[in-house]
Scaffold this motif. Structure first.
Motif, PDB file in Angstrom:
ATOM      1  N   SER A  14     -45.876 -32.359 -84.961  1.00  0.00           N
ATOM      2  CA  SER A  14     -47.174 -32.430 -84.274  1.00  0.00           C
ATOM      3  C   SER A  14     -47.933 -31.128 -84.474  1.00  0.00           C
ATOM      4  CB  SER A  14     -46.974 -32.651 -82.772  1.00  0.00           C
ATOM      5  OG  SER A  14     -46.264 -33.839 -82.547  1.00  0.00           O
ATOM      6  N   TYR A  15     -49.250 -31.241 -84.441  1.00  0.00           N
ATOM      7  CA  TYR A  15     -50.077 -30.046 -84.602  1.00  0.00           C
ATOM      8  C   TYR A  15     -50.156 -29.245 -83.312  1.00  0.00           C
ATOM      9  CZ  TYR A  15     -51.433 -31.428 -89.235  1.00  0.00           C
ATOM     10  OH  TYR A  15     -51.397 -31.749 -90.569  1.00  0.00           O
ATOM     11  N   VAL A  16     -50.271 -27.948 -83.471  1.00  0.00           N
ATOM     12  CA  VAL A  16     -50.481 -27.059 -82.331  1.00  0.00           C
ATOM     13  C   VAL A  16     -51.856 -27.374 -81.745  1.00  0.00           C
ATOM     14  CG1 VAL A  16     -50.811 -24.647 -81.661  1.00  0.00           C
ATOM     15  CG2 VAL A  16     -48.965 -25.258 -83.212  1.00  0.00           C
ATOM     16  N   ALA A  17     -51.915 -27.488 -80.429  1.00  0.00           N
ATOM     17  CA  ALA A  17     -53.165 -27.840 -79.755  1.00  0.00           C
ATOM     18  C   ALA A  17     -54.092 -26.638 -79.639  1.00  0.00           C
ATOM     19  CB  ALA A  17     -52.856 -28.390 -78.365  1.00  0.00           C
ATOM     20  N   ASP A  18     -55.381 -26.917 -79.729  1.00  0.00           N
ATOM     21  CA  ASP A  18     -56.393 -25.864 -79.592  1.00  0.00           C
ATOM     22  C   ASP A  18     -56.663 -25.500 -78.140  1.00  0.00           C
ATOM     23  OD1 ASP A  18     -56.878 -25.536 -82.303  1.00  0.00           O
ATOM     24  OD2 ASP A  18     -58.357 -27.162 -82.334  1.00  0.00           O
ATOM     25  N   ASP A  19     -56.402 -26.430 -77.229  1.00  0.00           N
ATOM     26  CA  ASP A  19     -56.752 -26.231 -75.822  1.00  0.00           C
ATOM     27  C   ASP A  19     -55.488 -26.073 -74.987  1.00  0.00           C
ATOM     28  OD1 ASP A  19     -57.639 -26.395 -73.172  1.00  0.00           O
ATOM     29  OD2 ASP A  19     -59.218 -27.820 -73.660  1.00  0.00           O
ATOM     30  N   PHE A  20     -55.195 -24.841 -74.617  1.00  0.00           N
ATOM     31  CA  PHE A  20     -53.985 -24.492 -73.868  1.00  0.00           C
ATOM     32  C   PHE A  20     -53.818 -25.337 -72.604  1.00  0.00           C
ATOM     33  CE2 PHE A  20     -52.078 -21.744 -70.548  1.00  0.00           C
ATOM     34  CZ  PHE A  20     -50.836 -21.543 -71.110  1.00  0.00           C
ATOM     35  N   GLY A  21     -54.808 -25.351 -71.749  1.00  0.00           N
ATOM     36  CA  GLY A  21     -54.679 -26.018 -70.459  1.00  0.00           C
ATOM     37  C   GLY A  21     -54.701 -27.528 -70.507  1.00  0.00           C
ATOM     38  N   HIS A  22     -55.379 -28.088 -71.502  1.00  0.00           N
ATOM     39  CA  HIS A  22     -55.561 -29.539 -71.561  1.00  0.00           C
ATOM     40  C   HIS A  22     -54.760 -30.208 -72.670  1.00  0.00           C
ATOM     41  CE1 HIS A  22     -58.625 -29.522 -68.454  1.00  0.00           C
ATOM     42  NE2 HIS A  22     -59.083 -28.414 -69.016  1.00  0.00           N
ATOM     43  N   ALA A  23     -53.825 -29.495 -73.267  1.00  0.00           N
ATOM     44  CA  ALA A  23     -52.973 -30.081 -74.310  1.00  0.00           C
ATOM     45  C   ALA A  23     -52.132 -31.209 -73.711  1.00  0.00           C
ATOM     46  CB  ALA A  23     -52.056 -29.012 -74.895  1.00  0.00           C
ATOM     47  N   PRO A  24     -51.852 -32.232 -74.488  1.00  0.00           N
ATOM     48  CA  PRO A  24     -51.060 -33.351 -73.963  1.00  0.00           C
ATOM     49  C   PRO A  24     -49.641 -32.960 -73.556  1.00  0.00           C
ATOM     50  CG  PRO A  24     -52.050 -33.919 -76.086  1.00  0.00           C
ATOM     51  CD  PRO A  24     -52.317 -32.473 -75.848  1.00  0.00           C
ATOM     52  N   CYS A  25     -49.041 -32.043 -74.324  1.00  0.00           N
ATOM     53  CA  CYS A  25     -47.659 -31.684 -74.000  1.00  0.00           C
ATOM     54  C   CYS A  25     -47.304 -30.315 -74.571  1.00  0.00           C
ATOM     55  CB  CYS A  25     -46.685 -32.741 -74.505  1.00  0.00           C
ATOM     56  SG  CYS A  25     -46.721 -33.010 -76.277  1.00  0.00           S
ATOM     57  N   PHE A  26     -46.109 -29.891 -74.220  1.00  0.00           N
ATOM     58  CA  PHE A  26     -45.567 -28.616 -74.666  1.00  0.00           C
ATOM     59  C   PHE A  26     -44.167 -28.878 -75.189  1.00  0.00           C
ATOM     60  CE2 PHE A  26     -48.230 -28.079 -70.951  1.00  0.00           C
ATOM     61  CZ  PHE A  26     -49.248 -27.304 -71.488  1.00  0.00           C
ATOM     62  N   LEU A  27     -43.816 -28.143 -76.215  1.00  0.00           N
ATOM     63  CA  LEU A  27     -42.459 -28.225 -76.743  1.00  0.00           C
ATOM     64  C   LEU A  27     -41.742 -26.941 -76.364  1.00  0.00           C
ATOM     65  CD1 LEU A  27     -43.297 -29.536 -80.336  1.00  0.00           C
ATOM     66  CD2 LEU A  27     -42.854 -30.873 -78.257  1.00  0.00           C
ATOM     67  N   LEU A  28     -40.655 -27.061 -75.656  1.00  0.00           N
ATOM     68  CA  LEU A  28     -39.804 -25.917 -75.310  1.00  0.00           C
ATOM     69  C   LEU A  28     -38.746 -25.837 -76.403  1.00  0.00           C
ATOM     70  CD1 LEU A  28     -38.837 -23.657 -73.476  1.00  0.00           C
ATOM     71  CD2 LEU A  28     -37.642 -25.372 -72.105  1.00  0.00           C
ATOM     72  N   VAL A  29     -38.872 -24.828 -77.266  1.00  0.00           N
ATOM     73  CA  VAL A  29     -38.088 -24.771 -78.501  1.00  0.00           C
ATOM     74  C   VAL A  29     -37.139 -23.575 -78.504  1.00  0.00           C
ATOM     75  CG1 VAL A  29     -38.241 -24.662 -81.023  1.00  0.00           C
ATOM     76  CG2 VAL A  29     -40.061 -25.781 -79.719  1.00  0.00           C
ATOM     77  N   TYR A  36     -35.408 -28.863 -79.259  1.00  0.00           N
ATOM     78  CA  TYR A  36     -36.560 -28.776 -78.365  1.00  0.00           C
ATOM     79  C   TYR A  36     -36.543 -29.860 -77.298  1.00  0.00           C
ATOM     80  CZ  TYR A  36     -38.658 -32.587 -81.089  1.00  0.00           C
ATOM     81  OH  TYR A  36     -38.901 -33.784 -81.697  1.00  0.00           O
ATOM     82  N   HIS A  37     -37.308 -29.582 -76.276  1.00  0.00           N
ATOM     83  CA  HIS A  37     -37.476 -30.491 -75.146  1.00  0.00           C
ATOM     84  C   HIS A  37     -38.977 -30.680 -74.945  1.00  0.00           C
ATOM     85  CE1 HIS A  37     -36.822 -32.322 -71.235  1.00  0.00           C
ATOM     86  NE2 HIS A  37     -37.707 -31.498 -70.747  1.00  0.00           N
ATOM     87  N   VAL A  38     -39.416 -31.905 -74.752  1.00  0.00           N
ATOM     88  CA  VAL A  38     -40.833 -32.199 -74.553  1.00  0.00           C
ATOM     89  C   VAL A  38     -41.166 -32.118 -73.069  1.00  0.00           C
ATOM     90  CG1 VAL A  38     -42.653 -33.932 -74.809  1.00  0.00           C
ATOM     91  CG2 VAL A  38     -40.868 -33.719 -76.557  1.00  0.00           C
ATOM     92  N   ILE A  39     -42.243 -31.401 -72.772  1.00  0.00           N
ATOM     93  CA  ILE A  39     -42.748 -31.314 -71.403  1.00  0.00           C
ATOM     94  C   ILE A  39     -44.161 -31.883 -71.404  1.00  0.00           C
ATOM     95  CG2 ILE A  39     -43.372 -29.775 -69.498  1.00  0.00           C
ATOM     96  CD1 ILE A  39     -41.330 -27.749 -70.752  1.00  0.00           C
ATOM     97  N   VAL A  40     -44.378 -32.955 -70.665  1.00  0.00           N
ATOM     98  CA  VAL A  40     -45.703 -33.557 -70.564  1.00  0.00           C
ATOM     99  C   VAL A  40     -46.560 -32.678 -69.661  1.00  0.00           C
ATOM    100  CG1 VAL A  40     -46.992 -35.585 -69.782  1.00  0.00           C
ATOM    101  CG2 VAL A  40     -44.802 -35.877 -70.957  1.00  0.00           C
ATOM    102  N   ASN A  41     -47.773 -32.397 -70.092  1.00  0.00           N
ATOM    103  CA  ASN A  41     -48.679 -31.547 -69.330  1.00  0.00           C
ATOM    104  C   ASN A  41     -49.314 -32.336 -68.191  1.00  0.00           C
ATOM    105  OD1 ASN A  41     -50.522 -29.747 -68.335  1.00  0.00           O
ATOM    106  ND2 ASN A  41     -51.714 -29.584 -70.209  1.00  0.00           N
ATOM    107  N   GLU A  42     -48.841 -32.126 -66.995  1.00  0.00           N
ATOM    108  CA  GLU A  42     -49.366 -32.840 -65.835  1.00  0.00           C
ATOM    109  C   GLU A  42     -50.765 -32.372 -65.444  1.00  0.00           C
ATOM    110  OE1 GLU A  42     -47.571 -31.291 -61.888  1.00  0.00           O
ATOM    111  OE2 GLU A  42     -46.057 -30.880 -63.435  1.00  0.00           O
ATOM    112  N   PHE A  43     -51.226 -31.269 -66.031  1.00  0.00           N
ATOM    113  CA  PHE A  43     -52.542 -30.721 -65.717  1.00  0.00           C
ATOM    114  C   PHE A  43     -53.587 -31.050 -66.788  1.00  0.00           C
ATOM    115  CE2 PHE A  43     -49.216 -27.850 -64.134  1.00  0.00           C
ATOM    116  CZ  PHE A  43     -49.405 -28.019 -62.770  1.00  0.00           C
ATOM    117  N   ALA A  44     -53.223 -31.843 -67.788  1.00  0.00           N
ATOM    118  CA  ALA A  44     -54.103 -32.110 -68.933  1.00  0.00           C
ATOM    119  C   ALA A  44     -55.451 -32.691 -68.525  1.00  0.00           C
ATOM    120  CB  ALA A  44     -53.408 -33.045 -69.919  1.00  0.00           C
ATOM    121  N   ASP A  45     -55.490 -33.492 -67.485  1.00  0.00           N
ATOM    122  CA  ASP A  45     -56.741 -34.132 -67.068  1.00  0.00           C
ATOM    123  C   ASP A  45     -57.434 -33.421 -65.908  1.00  0.00           C
ATOM    124  OD1 ASP A  45     -56.475 -36.125 -69.015  1.00  0.00           O
ATOM    125  OD2 ASP A  45     -55.194 -37.327 -67.704  1.00  0.00           O
ATOM    126  N   ALA A  46     -56.943 -32.261 -65.520  1.00  0.00           N
ATOM    127  CA  ALA A  46     -57.554 -31.508 -64.410  1.00  0.00           C
ATOM    128  C   ALA A  46     -58.968 -31.075 -64.804  1.00  0.00           C
ATOM    129  CB  ALA A  46     -56.710 -30.301 -64.060  1.00  0.00           C
TER     130      ALA A  46
END
Length: 117
Positions: A14-29, A36-46
């Protein structure tokens, strides 16, 4: 090294997201194994404050670094104050960016460990 990659998707391809706060998810690598472990960004729609909320959540994960396309000043300050290295303006896949980041960090360590003349 534990790294968070701000990502557009749930894989290292997956491509690195341009928007830190609104990215769909984070990969803990794990940079050594690329596990890695996928973390869904619960703040993406804030509507506001997503970057601050995400930065605070990342601090609680005790990571060493964050790789992102873009990040605001508030999120950057929170991460830096916690001692987390932030690599921004990154482009490409998560795996490419991790590889490039680790290469840069190795060069930095070599340079810092050279005896001064």
């Amino acid at each position: 090294m534990k790294i968070i990659v701000v990502s557009e998707g749930e894989s290292l391809d997956s491509y690195v997201a341009d928007d830190f706060g609104h990215a769909p998810c984070f990969l803990l690598v794990d940079s050594d194994t690329l596990d890695y472990h996928v973390i869904v960004n619960e703040f993406a729609d804030a509507p506001e404050g997503a970057g601050i909320a995400v930065a605070n959540a990342i601090v609680s994960l005790k990571v060493d670094a964050v790789i992102t396309g873009g990040i605001g000043t508030h999120g950057m300050k929170i991460l830096e104050d916690a001692g987390i290295y932030v690599s921004y303006d990154e482009e490409g896949t998560a795996e490419q960016c991790i590889t490039d980041f680790m290469r840069r960090m190795e060069h930095k360590r070599k340079f810092e460990n050279q005896p001064s003349q």
